[in-house]
Write a protein that holds these residues in place. Structure first.
Motif, PDB file in Angstrom:
ATOM      1  N   ARG A  26       0.814  -1.220   0.000  1.00  0.00           N
ATOM      2  CA  ARG A  26       0.000   0.000   0.000  1.00  0.00           C
ATOM      3  C   ARG A  26       0.843   1.263   0.000  1.00  0.00           C
ATOM      4  NH1 ARG A  26      -0.213   1.857   5.210  1.00  0.00           N
ATOM      5  NH2 ARG A  26       0.385   0.336   6.785  1.00  0.00           N
ATOM      6  N   LEU A  27       2.122   1.176   0.358  1.00  0.00           N
ATOM      7  CA  LEU A  27       2.995   2.353   0.392  1.00  0.00           C
ATOM      8  C   LEU A  27       3.879   2.490  -0.844  1.00  0.00           C
ATOM      9  CD1 LEU A  27       4.190   2.188   4.104  1.00  0.00           C
ATOM     10  CD2 LEU A  27       2.368   3.586   3.126  1.00  0.00           C
ATOM     11  N   ARG A  28       3.875   1.509  -1.714  1.00  0.00           N
ATOM     12  CA  ARG A  28       4.801   1.500  -2.853  1.00  0.00           C
ATOM     13  C   ARG A  28       4.575   2.646  -3.826  1.00  0.00           C
ATOM     14  NH1 ARG A  28       5.586  -4.916  -4.317  1.00  0.00           N
ATOM     15  NH2 ARG A  28       6.785  -5.397  -2.426  1.00  0.00           N
ATOM     16  N   PHE A  33       6.229   7.915  -6.057  1.00  0.00           N
ATOM     17  CA  PHE A  33       5.861   9.303  -6.326  1.00  0.00           C
ATOM     18  C   PHE A  33       6.895  10.253  -5.724  1.00  0.00           C
ATOM     19  CE2 PHE A  33       3.525  13.146  -4.942  1.00  0.00           C
ATOM     20  CZ  PHE A  33       3.221  13.641  -6.194  1.00  0.00           C
ATOM     21  N   VAL A  34       7.256  10.031  -4.477  1.00  0.00           N
ATOM     22  CA  VAL A  34       8.202  10.912  -3.791  1.00  0.00           C
ATOM     23  C   VAL A  34       9.587  10.843  -4.437  1.00  0.00           C
ATOM     24  CG1 VAL A  34       9.428  11.284  -1.607  1.00  0.00           C
ATOM     25  CG2 VAL A  34       6.968  10.903  -1.619  1.00  0.00           C
ATOM     26  N   VAL A  38      11.955  13.654  -6.459  1.00  0.00           N
ATOM     27  CA  VAL A  38      13.367  13.921  -6.154  1.00  0.00           C
ATOM     28  C   VAL A  38      14.202  13.809  -7.427  1.00  0.00           C
ATOM     29  CG1 VAL A  38      15.403  13.041  -4.925  1.00  0.00           C
ATOM     30  CG2 VAL A  38      13.203  13.231  -3.745  1.00  0.00           C
ATOM     31  N   PHE A  39      13.952  12.758  -8.206  1.00  0.00           N
ATOM     32  CA  PHE A  39      14.722  12.552  -9.434  1.00  0.00           C
ATOM     33  C   PHE A  39      14.561  13.721 -10.398  1.00  0.00           C
ATOM     34  CE2 PHE A  39      14.904  11.046 -13.832  1.00  0.00           C
ATOM     35  CZ  PHE A  39      16.203  10.582 -13.871  1.00  0.00           C
ATOM     36  N   LEU A  50       5.292  22.622 -10.096  1.00  0.00           N
ATOM     37  CA  LEU A  50       4.437  22.434 -11.263  1.00  0.00           C
ATOM     38  C   LEU A  50       3.993  20.973 -11.370  1.00  0.00           C
ATOM     39  CD1 LEU A  50       3.156  23.590 -13.840  1.00  0.00           C
ATOM     40  CD2 LEU A  50       5.287  23.005 -15.021  1.00  0.00           C
ATOM     41  N   MET A  51       4.899  20.044 -11.124  1.00  0.00           N
ATOM     42  CA  MET A  51       4.540  18.621 -11.169  1.00  0.00           C
ATOM     43  C   MET A  51       3.554  18.270 -10.064  1.00  0.00           C
ATOM     44  SD  MET A  51       8.012  16.618 -12.248  1.00  0.00           S
ATOM     45  CE  MET A  51       9.055  17.343 -11.006  1.00  0.00           C
TER      46      MET A  51
END
Length: 94
Positions: A26-28, A33-34, A38-39, A50-51
């Motif tokens: 459930r956290l994947r 997303f996070v 960062v990338f 903006l993203m």
């Protein structure tokens, strides 16, 4: 950071994959997303907001589309398209 950089190949990617497979299912998606923010923020931090904005807007439009799926076509898809184009123009893609 680019996909062929040593930092990506030997630091970022192994850490992302390791944490991804250690996370509960459930956290994947949240983890991905996070770390993708960062990338992409690593290359151009000014586009992170903006993203975030376009992701939230598209999510809300998707909820609206799903809610009105069986009724007459609402303004939602057209508004989502206009918002997407506005975000692309703001990012300088058009």
């Amino acid at each position: 950071m680019v996909f062929s950089s040593l930092v990506f190949l030997f630091v970022y990617l192994p850490v992302v994959l390791l944490v991804y497979y250690l996370c509960p299912r459930r956290l994947r998606n949240g983890w991905l997303f996070v770390v993708n923010l960062v990338f992409y923020g690593w290359g151009e931090p000014k586009f992170v907001f903006l993203m975030l904005f376009t992701t939230a807007a598209n999510y809300l439009f998707g909820l609206g589309i799903g809610k009105h799926r069986d009724s007459a076509p609402p303004e939602g898809p057209a508004a989502a398209y206009r918002l997407h184009c506005a975000g692309s123009r703001a990012a300088g893609l058009f």
